[in-house]
Design a protein around this motif. Structure first.
Motif, PDB file in Angstrom:
ATOM      1  N   THR A 234      25.819 -18.732   6.093  1.00 49.38           N
ATOM      2  CA  THR A 234      25.771 -17.480   5.346  1.00 49.38           C
ATOM      3  C   THR A 234      26.598 -16.376   5.985  1.00 49.38           C
ATOM      4  O   THR A 234      26.864 -15.366   5.349  1.00 49.38           O
ATOM      5  CB  THR A 234      24.324 -16.997   5.158  1.00 49.38           C
ATOM      6  OG1 THR A 234      23.729 -16.817   6.444  1.00 49.38           O
ATOM      7  CG2 THR A 234      23.513 -17.978   4.339  1.00 49.38           C
ATOM      8  N   ASP A 235      27.014 -16.540   7.223  1.00 43.26           N
ATOM      9  CA  ASP A 235      27.864 -15.554   7.896  1.00 43.26           C
ATOM     10  C   ASP A 235      29.324 -15.882   7.602  1.00 43.26           C
ATOM     11  O   ASP A 235      29.691 -17.043   7.428  1.00 43.26           O
ATOM     12  CB  ASP A 235      27.612 -15.574   9.407  1.00 43.26           C
ATOM     13  CG  ASP A 235      28.150 -14.344  10.100  1.00 43.26           C
ATOM     14  OD1 ASP A 235      28.495 -13.369   9.419  1.00 43.26           O
ATOM     15  OD2 ASP A 235      28.219 -14.349  11.338  1.00 43.26           O
ATOM     16  N   THR A 236      30.155 -14.871   7.559  1.00 43.02           N
ATOM     17  CA  THR A 236      31.575 -15.120   7.326  1.00 43.02           C
ATOM     18  C   THR A 236      32.199 -15.773   8.545  1.00 43.02           C
ATOM     19  O   THR A 236      31.780 -15.524   9.685  1.00 43.02           O
ATOM     20  CB  THR A 236      32.325 -13.814   7.026  1.00 43.02           C
ATOM     21  OG1 THR A 236      32.133 -12.909   8.117  1.00 43.02           O
ATOM     22  CG2 THR A 236      31.840 -13.174   5.746  1.00 43.02           C
ATOM     23  N   LYS A 237      33.186 -16.603   8.286  1.00 46.14           N
ATOM     24  CA  LYS A 237      33.863 -17.289   9.379  1.00 46.14           C
ATOM     25  C   LYS A 237      34.742 -16.303  10.146  1.00 46.14           C
ATOM     26  O   LYS A 237      35.380 -15.442   9.540  1.00 46.14           O
ATOM     27  CB  LYS A 237      34.716 -18.428   8.850  1.00 46.14           C
ATOM     28  CG  LYS A 237      33.919 -19.547   8.251  1.00 46.14           C
ATOM     29  CD  LYS A 237      34.821 -20.662   7.786  1.00 46.14           C
ATOM     30  CE  LYS A 237      34.002 -21.793   7.193  1.00 46.14           C
ATOM     31  NZ  LYS A 237      34.838 -22.894   6.727  1.00 46.14           N
TER      32      LYS A 237
ATOM     33  N   GLY B  92      20.275 -15.795  17.771  1.00 43.98           N
ATOM     34  CA  GLY B  92      20.834 -14.947  16.730  1.00 43.98           C
ATOM     35  C   GLY B  92      22.016 -15.578  16.008  1.00 43.98           C
ATOM     36  O   GLY B  92      22.877 -14.880  15.476  1.00 43.98           O
ATOM     37  N   LEU B  93      22.044 -16.904  15.979  1.00 40.04           N
ATOM     38  CA  LEU B  93      23.169 -17.618  15.379  1.00 40.04           C
ATOM     39  C   LEU B  93      22.797 -18.350  14.097  1.00 40.04           C
ATOM     40  O   LEU B  93      23.566 -19.160  13.602  1.00 40.04           O
ATOM     41  CB  LEU B  93      23.729 -18.619  16.394  1.00 40.04           C
ATOM     42  CG  LEU B  93      24.216 -18.030  17.704  1.00 40.04           C
ATOM     43  CD1 LEU B  93      24.573 -19.130  18.687  1.00 40.04           C
ATOM     44  CD2 LEU B  93      25.392 -17.108  17.478  1.00 40.04           C
ATOM     45  N   ILE B  94      21.631 -18.030  13.541  1.00 38.28           N
ATOM     46  CA  ILE B  94      21.157 -18.777  12.380  1.00 38.28           C
ATOM     47  C   ILE B  94      22.094 -18.619  11.187  1.00 38.28           C
ATOM     48  O   ILE B  94      22.292 -19.552  10.412  1.00 38.28           O
ATOM     49  CB  ILE B  94      19.698 -18.410  12.017  1.00 38.28           C
ATOM     50  CG1 ILE B  94      19.078 -19.436  11.086  1.00 38.28           C
ATOM     51  CG2 ILE B  94      19.591 -17.016  11.437  1.00 38.28           C
ATOM     52  CD1 ILE B  94      18.769 -20.741  11.723  1.00 38.28           C
ATOM     53  N   GLN B  95      22.726 -17.458  11.035  1.00 34.44           N
ATOM     54  CA  GLN B  95      23.629 -17.250   9.901  1.00 34.44           C
ATOM     55  C   GLN B  95      24.906 -18.081  10.047  1.00 34.44           C
ATOM     56  O   GLN B  95      25.455 -18.548   9.054  1.00 34.44           O
ATOM     57  CB  GLN B  95      23.951 -15.775   9.743  1.00 34.44           C
ATOM     58  CG  GLN B  95      22.717 -15.003   9.278  1.00 34.44           C
ATOM     59  CD  GLN B  95      22.831 -13.528   9.530  1.00 34.44           C
ATOM     60  OE1 GLN B  95      23.502 -13.093  10.456  1.00 34.44           O
ATOM     61  NE2 GLN B  95      22.157 -12.743   8.714  1.00 34.44           N
ATOM     62  N   GLN B  96      25.364 -18.290  11.263  1.00 31.56           N
ATOM     63  CA  GLN B  96      26.504 -19.176  11.461  1.00 31.56           C
ATOM     64  C   GLN B  96      26.080 -20.615  11.214  1.00 31.56           C
ATOM     65  O   GLN B  96      26.826 -21.394  10.636  1.00 31.56           O
ATOM     66  CB  GLN B  96      27.075 -19.050  12.882  1.00 31.56           C
ATOM     67  CG  GLN B  96      27.833 -17.777  13.134  1.00 31.56           C
ATOM     68  CD  GLN B  96      26.939 -16.624  13.542  1.00 31.56           C
ATOM     69  OE1 GLN B  96      25.725 -16.741  13.604  1.00 31.56           O
ATOM     70  NE2 GLN B  96      27.538 -15.486  13.811  1.00 31.56           N
ATOM     71  N   TYR B  97      24.884 -20.954  11.632  1.00 31.94           N
ATOM     72  CA  TYR B  97      24.385 -22.315  11.482  1.00 31.94           C
ATOM     73  C   TYR B  97      24.233 -22.695  10.016  1.00 31.94           C
ATOM     74  O   TYR B  97      24.623 -23.776   9.599  1.00 31.94           O
ATOM     75  CB  TYR B  97      23.046 -22.464  12.217  1.00 31.94           C
ATOM     76  CG  TYR B  97      22.433 -23.829  12.097  1.00 31.94           C
ATOM     77  CD1 TYR B  97      22.837 -24.863  12.920  1.00 31.94           C
ATOM     78  CD2 TYR B  97      21.449 -24.088  11.156  1.00 31.94           C
ATOM     79  CE1 TYR B  97      22.279 -26.132  12.808  1.00 31.94           C
ATOM     80  CE2 TYR B  97      20.885 -25.339  11.035  1.00 31.94           C
ATOM     81  CZ  TYR B  97      21.304 -26.356  11.864  1.00 31.94           C
ATOM     82  OH  TYR B  97      20.758 -27.601  11.744  1.00 31.94           O
ATOM     83  N   ASN B  98      23.651 -21.804   9.231  1.00 35.23           N
ATOM     84  CA  ASN B  98      23.394 -22.150   7.833  1.00 35.23           C
ATOM     85  C   ASN B  98      24.548 -21.771   6.898  1.00 35.23           C
ATOM     86  O   ASN B  98      24.472 -21.972   5.699  1.00 35.23           O
ATOM     87  CB  ASN B  98      22.062 -21.566   7.349  1.00 35.23           C
ATOM     88  CG  ASN B  98      22.055 -20.054   7.293  1.00 35.23           C
ATOM     89  OD1 ASN B  98      23.084 -19.399   7.300  1.00 35.23           O
ATOM     90  ND2 ASN B  98      20.863 -19.482   7.253  1.00 35.23           N
TER      91      ASN B  98
END
Length: 62
Positions: free
Chosen positions: A48-51, A40-46
């Protein structure tokens, strides 16, 4: 060689090491993406998730 990553449900995924000549880069990259997606970490990887906010630095400035 390889190393194992245990998922939250107990499933173990074996990931091959990246070869020194990078000849297995596509396979290695696909394994990493698969694990990142399952965790469930794909948004951090790419990106698109906020820091996350580093509260220790934020508190020091206050």
């Amino acid at each position: 060689m390889a190393y194992a990553i245990e998922l939250d449900n107990g499933t173990i995924i074996e990931v091959l090491d990246l070869a020194t000549d990078e000849s297995n880069w596509k396979t290695y990259h696909n394994y990493i993406l698969h694990v990142v997606e399952i965790k469930g970490l794909i948004q951090q990887y790419n990106g698109t998730d906020t820091k996350p906010i580093d509260t220790t630095v934020h508190e020091l400035k206050a």
